[in-house]
Design an enzyme around this catalytic site. Structure first.
Site, short mmCIF file in Angstrom:
data_model
loop_
_atom_site.label_atom_id
_atom_site.label_comp_id
_atom_site.label_asym_id
_atom_site.label_seq_id
_atom_site.Cartn_x
_atom_site.Cartn_y
_atom_site.Cartn_z
N HIS A 4 0.83 -1.20 0.00
CA HIS A 4 0.00 0.00 0.00
C HIS A 4 0.87 1.25 0.00
CE1 HIS A 4 0.62 -0.43 4.41
NE2 HIS A 4 0.55 0.89 4.40
N GLU A 52 -3.18 -5.17 0.12
CA GLU A 52 -2.49 -5.50 -1.12
C GLU A 52 -2.86 -4.50 -2.21
OE1 GLU A 52 -2.56 -8.93 -4.57
OE2 GLU A 52 -3.23 -9.45 -2.56
N HIS A 71 3.49 10.71 -8.59
CA HIS A 71 2.24 10.04 -8.93
C HIS A 71 2.27 8.59 -8.51
CE1 HIS A 71 4.63 8.95 -12.54
NE2 HIS A 71 3.90 7.85 -12.54
N GLU A 117 -1.32 8.15 -12.54
CA GLU A 117 -1.12 7.73 -13.93
C GLU A 117 -1.95 6.49 -14.14
OE1 GLU A 117 2.37 6.34 -17.08
OE2 GLU A 117 2.88 6.65 -14.98
#
Length: 123
Positions: A4, A52, A71, A117
């Protein structure tokens, strides 16, 4: 494997709604704390473990400044459809095809200005 990424956000519910709309992420786990802010994890509903490939949202004490954060890249099945699901004000780079990599990409900012993105693998 990425587990994460943790982000301070100005409005947890708005962030959850944004990522649900954009890529279908769901609230997968909440950590409550008696001595501080809670953490809300959003990610793929079918993740095999909690956290996850998820985003962890922590409430900010004040205004959020993404600072040097560039990003986070998220895989999607259809870049154009994902971009169409959010307000155009979040789009910072219109969808484009990168033929030599076999990808379609777009860039957005989330409600707090964190860069995203979107990446679609083309067949």
């Amino acid at each position: 494997m990425l587990l994460h990424t943790s982000l301070f956000v100005s409005d947890v519910d708005a962030s959850i709604d944004f990522y649900r709309t954009l890529v279908g992420y769901e609230l997968v786990h909440v950590i409550e704390s008696d001595d501080g802010p809670s953490s809300h994890f959003v990610g793929p509903a079918d993740a095999e473990t909690v956290g996850e490939a998820s985003l962890q949202f922590k409430p900010a004490d004040g205004p959020v400044d993404p600072g040097d954060f560039d990003h986070v890249a998220l895989a999607v099945d259809d870049v154009d459809a994902a971009v169409d699901r959010v307000d155009a004000s979040h789009v910072t780079g219109e969808p484009e095809t990168v033929s030599d990599l076999g990808l379609r990409i777009a860039f957005l900012d989330d409600p707090d200005g964190y860069g995203i993105e979107l990446i679609e693998t083309l067949d």
